[in-house]
Design a protein around this motif. Structure first.
Motif, PDB file in Angstrom:
ATOM      1  N   ASP A 120      10.031   3.374  -2.068  1.00 16.30           N
ATOM      2  CA  ASP A 120      10.398   2.757  -3.339  1.00 16.30           C
ATOM      3  C   ASP A 120       9.959   3.603  -4.536  1.00 16.30           C
ATOM      4  O   ASP A 120      10.489   3.482  -5.632  1.00 16.30           O
ATOM      5  CB  ASP A 120       9.781   1.356  -3.440  1.00 16.30           C
ATOM      6  N   ALA A 121       8.957   4.447  -4.291  1.00 15.41           N
ATOM      7  CA  ALA A 121       8.489   5.375  -5.328  1.00 15.41           C
ATOM      8  C   ALA A 121       7.838   6.534  -4.586  1.00 15.41           C
ATOM      9  O   ALA A 121       7.434   6.383  -3.439  1.00 15.41           O
ATOM     10  CB  ALA A 121       7.467   4.686  -6.231  1.00 15.41           C
ATOM     11  N   PRO A 122       7.751   7.700  -5.210  1.00 10.56           N
ATOM     12  CA  PRO A 122       7.142   8.826  -4.494  1.00 10.56           C
ATOM     13  C   PRO A 122       5.667   8.573  -4.177  1.00 10.56           C
ATOM     14  O   PRO A 122       4.983   7.845  -4.898  1.00 10.56           O
ATOM     15  CB  PRO A 122       7.295  10.001  -5.458  1.00 10.56           C
ATOM     16  N   ILE A 123       5.191   9.143  -3.070  1.00 15.58           N
ATOM     17  CA  ILE A 123       3.763   9.118  -2.762  1.00 15.58           C
ATOM     18  C   ILE A 123       3.089  10.130  -3.659  1.00 15.58           C
ATOM     19  O   ILE A 123       2.021   9.918  -4.206  1.00 15.58           O
ATOM     20  CB  ILE A 123       3.496   9.528  -1.293  1.00 15.58           C
ATOM     21  N   GLN A 181       4.061   1.961  -9.575  1.00 18.51           N
ATOM     22  CA  GLN A 181       2.815   2.030  -8.799  1.00 18.51           C
ATOM     23  C   GLN A 181       2.624   3.373  -8.111  1.00 18.51           C
ATOM     24  O   GLN A 181       2.263   3.438  -6.933  1.00 18.51           O
ATOM     25  CB  GLN A 181       2.762   0.894  -7.779  1.00 18.51           C
ATOM     26  N   VAL A 182       2.930   4.440  -8.823  1.00 18.04           N
ATOM     27  CA  VAL A 182       2.591   5.770  -8.324  1.00 18.04           C
ATOM     28  C   VAL A 182       1.071   5.908  -8.461  1.00 18.04           C
ATOM     29  O   VAL A 182       0.519   5.661  -9.533  1.00 18.04           O
ATOM     30  CB  VAL A 182       3.337   6.856  -9.129  1.00 18.04           C
ATOM     31  N   PHE A 183       0.395   6.243  -7.365  1.00 14.85           N
ATOM     32  CA  PHE A 183      -1.069   6.242  -7.369  1.00 14.85           C
ATOM     33  C   PHE A 183      -1.652   7.442  -8.099  1.00 14.85           C
ATOM     34  O   PHE A 183      -2.663   7.346  -8.764  1.00 14.85           O
ATOM     35  CB  PHE A 183      -1.616   6.253  -5.945  1.00 14.85           C
ATOM     36  N   TYR A 184      -1.030   8.592  -7.883  1.00 15.03           N
ATOM     37  CA  TYR A 184      -1.539   9.787  -8.553  1.00 15.03           C
ATOM     38  C   TYR A 184      -0.429  10.803  -8.730  1.00 15.03           C
ATOM     39  O   TYR A 184       0.596  10.748  -8.048  1.00 15.03           O
ATOM     40  CB  TYR A 184      -2.709  10.406  -7.784  1.00 15.03           C
ATOM     41  N   SER A 201      -1.692  -0.122 -13.541  1.00 11.75           N
ATOM     42  CA  SER A 201      -2.964   0.549 -13.281  1.00 11.75           C
ATOM     43  C   SER A 201      -2.943   1.995 -13.753  1.00 11.75           C
ATOM     44  O   SER A 201      -1.880   2.550 -14.025  1.00 11.75           O
ATOM     45  CB  SER A 201      -3.269   0.564 -11.796  1.00 11.75           C
ATOM     46  N   GLY A 202      -4.125   2.578 -13.779  1.00 10.31           N
ATOM     47  CA  GLY A 202      -4.214   3.998 -14.101  1.00 10.31           C
ATOM     48  C   GLY A 202      -3.573   4.839 -13.007  1.00 10.31           C
ATOM     49  O   GLY A 202      -3.467   4.412 -11.861  1.00 10.31           O
ATOM     50  N   ILE A 203      -3.139   6.018 -13.378  1.00  2.44           N
ATOM     51  CA  ILE A 203      -2.579   6.954 -12.402  1.00  2.44           C
ATOM     52  C   ILE A 203      -3.557   8.113 -12.268  1.00  2.44           C
ATOM     53  O   ILE A 203      -3.888   8.761 -13.264  1.00  2.44           O
ATOM     54  CB  ILE A 203      -1.221   7.495 -12.881  1.00  2.44           C
ATOM     55  N   GLY A 204      -4.040   8.344 -11.048  1.00  4.93           N
ATOM     56  CA  GLY A 204      -4.956   9.456 -10.830  1.00  4.93           C
ATOM     57  C   GLY A 204      -4.264  10.786 -11.104  1.00  4.93           C
ATOM     58  O   GLY A 204      -3.056  10.908 -10.934  1.00  4.93           O
ATOM     59  N   ARG A 232       0.599  -0.864  -2.551  1.00  2.91           N
ATOM     60  CA  ARG A 232       1.981  -0.832  -3.040  1.00  2.91           C
ATOM     61  C   ARG A 232       2.932  -1.187  -1.908  1.00  2.91           C
ATOM     62  O   ARG A 232       2.979  -0.488  -0.898  1.00  2.91           O
ATOM     63  CB  ARG A 232       2.290   0.578  -3.542  1.00  2.91           C
ATOM     64  N   GLU A 241       6.040  -1.444   0.507  1.00  2.00           N
ATOM     65  CA  GLU A 241       7.117  -0.529   0.898  1.00  2.00           C
ATOM     66  C   GLU A 241       7.892  -1.214   2.019  1.00  2.00           C
ATOM     67  O   GLU A 241       7.377  -2.148   2.642  1.00  2.00           O
ATOM     68  CB  GLU A 241       6.522   0.796   1.409  1.00  2.00           C
ATOM     69  N   TYR A 295      -8.825   4.883  -4.855  1.00  2.00           N
ATOM     70  CA  TYR A 295      -9.075   5.760  -6.001  1.00  2.00           C
ATOM     71  C   TYR A 295     -10.458   6.405  -5.947  1.00  2.00           C
ATOM     72  O   TYR A 295     -10.699   7.398  -6.608  1.00  2.00           O
ATOM     73  CB  TYR A 295      -8.916   4.990  -7.316  1.00  2.00           C
TER      74      TYR A 295
END
Lengths: 383, 102
Positions: free
Chosen positions: A15-18, A63-66, A95-98, B24, B26, B35
């Motif tokens: 659904d979004a890139p890792i 919700q891309v984590f980083y 949320s923040g993105i690393g 997240r 999927e 984190y």
């Protein structure tokens, strides 16, 4: 679910890139001979601070984590800290993105090192392509080894913690793998070793720089011996045809789990294919990045089952997956055939046939990178 | 099903997602990212996601599994999966003295 089933799922896209790479600028103080993005001069179409923040908000919503920030040299941008601080802080969009960013270290003085050390969710990769100045500077330019070491010293003095030393494996530095590891250990840093691609200026230097077959075996054995202690960005999966799989997902993630946003907002399937054929759209298009990721024709087609083509009859295909799309593309090989560095030597004949052609024909057959931001050669001023 | 697996010690533990973990959704389940230690893990079933999110509201993994209607025959594989998440610190054992959040 088994690991194989997971990979099958991942190949149909997420659904979004890792892992998203964002080259913030084409401007760079160096001119490395293997630069993936042919960086040097700033592009006047570069995303503005406001545009970059809008992209970050959209990545938050996805919700891309980083993100992996690169360039060019990202710290050249005057809003570098503003953008990084904006990324890691949560806001109304999520949320923040690393941030993990790659740098040559030129701008990490003692004060910047302290500022970087004070931030959460920030990882730094210092690029170094030789364990000594002679080996490194031949590829990255005069003075670049000392520059990188100074940045490492400053980060260590600022107690940044375990930064990463990022090495692109070349014919000249494969014999130095143990020295890179020792250097990383000395700093309490982590070593990252990635594959050289014939992309950007690398298209012109790949023939001279890419590891030999014997060295490919050395890389494989060395990585197997060091396990997950050395990061690779999963970039050596073409070596899995040599034996048991290296740690990682063992798949090409282009357009499926990874992609690239370039400095002017164009979205490509991966950081190694800056070429119109792999351009999926732009963050400036209606719907922005999310629309490109979810619905672009290119990414949709990459998520379809891919043909093994000429590799279908090879017993190693399940292990190596036919290798890297970008490596094939920029060496003029068909995408559904062997990788130019196929460890079984299955690309050798095609590469030799290509090399036997007149230079003009070779140039016509090998796609050129879409853009070149290399600085013009300096000519002495006329009196 | 082996009885020693269903007696997996983790089943009686009070668990929770680590506060620095983001989940997240999927199609195959979910991605979880820590984190703090920067680890990315795959929750490879939608039921794993449901249970992971329910952990903090229950006194033990077993009770979370019950509430989420996970058949006892599947508990051993859930116990194993959560043991691996515990190892990567995506999931932590709550301090029993703190009781349930809220």
């Amino acid at each position: 679910m088994s690991a194989d089933k997971l990979v099958t799922q991942l190949k149909t896209g997420l659904d979004a890139p890792i892992c998203l790479t964002w080259e913030l600028t084409y401007a760079c103080n160096l001119q490395c001979v293997h630069c993936l993005s042919s960086s040097g001069q700033r592009d006047e179409r570069e995303l503005t601070t406001a545009e970059a923040k809008r992209v970050l908000d959209q990545l938050r919503e996805l919700q891309v984590f980083y993100i992996n920030i690169g360039g060019g040299e990202p710290m050249v941008r005057r809003d570098f800290f503003e953008l990084v601080e904006y990324s890691v802080a949560p806001n109304a969009h999520g949320s923040g993105i690393g941030v993990k960013f790659s740098t040559n270290g030129a701008f990490i003085d003692a004060e910047k090192a302290r500022r970087l050390a004070a931030m959460d969710y920030l990882d730094i990769q210092i690029s170094l392509d030789g364990a000594d100045a002679a080996t490194n500077d031949a590829v990255r330019g005069a003075g670049s080894y000392d520059m990188a070491r100074r940045a490492m010293d400053n980060l260590a003095a600022a107690d940044f913690g375990p930064f990463k030393i990022s090495v692109v494996a070349t014919r000249h530095n494969v014999p130095q793998l143990d020295r890179f590891k020792a250097l990383a250990d000395d700093y309490g840093a982590q070593l990252r070793l990635t594959r050289l691609r014939p992309s950007g200026r690398g298209a012109d230097t790949w023939d001279q720089l890419h590891p030999t077959q014997v060295q490919q075996r050395q890389i494989y054995d060395w990585l197997m011996a060091h396990g997950e202690g050395v990061l690779t960005g999963d970039s050596f999966f073409h070596l899995n045809a040599l034996g048991p799989a290296l740690p990682g997902l063992n798949m090409c993630g282009a357009g499926r789990v990874v992609c690239l946003i370039d400095p002017i907002g164009d979205v490509y399937a991966c950081p190694f294919v800056i070429h119109d054929e792999f351009r999926a759209g732009s963050v400036r298009d209606p719907g922005g990045f999310a629309e490109v990721w979810k619905r672009s024709d290119l990414f949709t087609s990459l998520r379809e089952p891919q043909s093994a083509g000429a590799c279908a009859s090879c017993g190693a295909f399940d292990a190596c997956q036919g290798g890297c799309m970008a490596a094939k593309f920029f060496t003029g090989l068909p995408l559904d055939g062997p990788d130019p560095e196929c460890v079984g030597g299955d690309a050798d004949e095609a590469l030799a046939a290509l090399a036997a052609q007149p230079v003009a024909v070779q140039v016509a057959l090998k796609p050129r990178p879409a853009m070149d931001h290399t600085k013009p050669a300096r000519t002495p001023a006329l009196a | 099903m082996s009885t020693d697996l269903i007696a997996h010690p983790l089943l009686q533990q009070p668990l929770a997602l680590h506060p620095q973990v983001a989940v997240r959704p999927e199609p195959f389940g979910a991605l979880a990212y820590h984190y703090g230690n920067r680890r990315l893990v795959f929750l490879q079933h939608v039921d794993m996601v449901t249970v992971a999110k329910a952990l903090a509201d229950h006194p033990s993994l077993a009770e979370a599994l019950t509430t989420c209607h996970i058949a006892p025959s599947r508990w051993p594989s859930f116990a194993k999966a959560f043991a691996s998440l515990l190892e990567s610190e995506v999931v932590v054992v709550r301090d029993p003295a703190e009781g349930l959040p809220r």
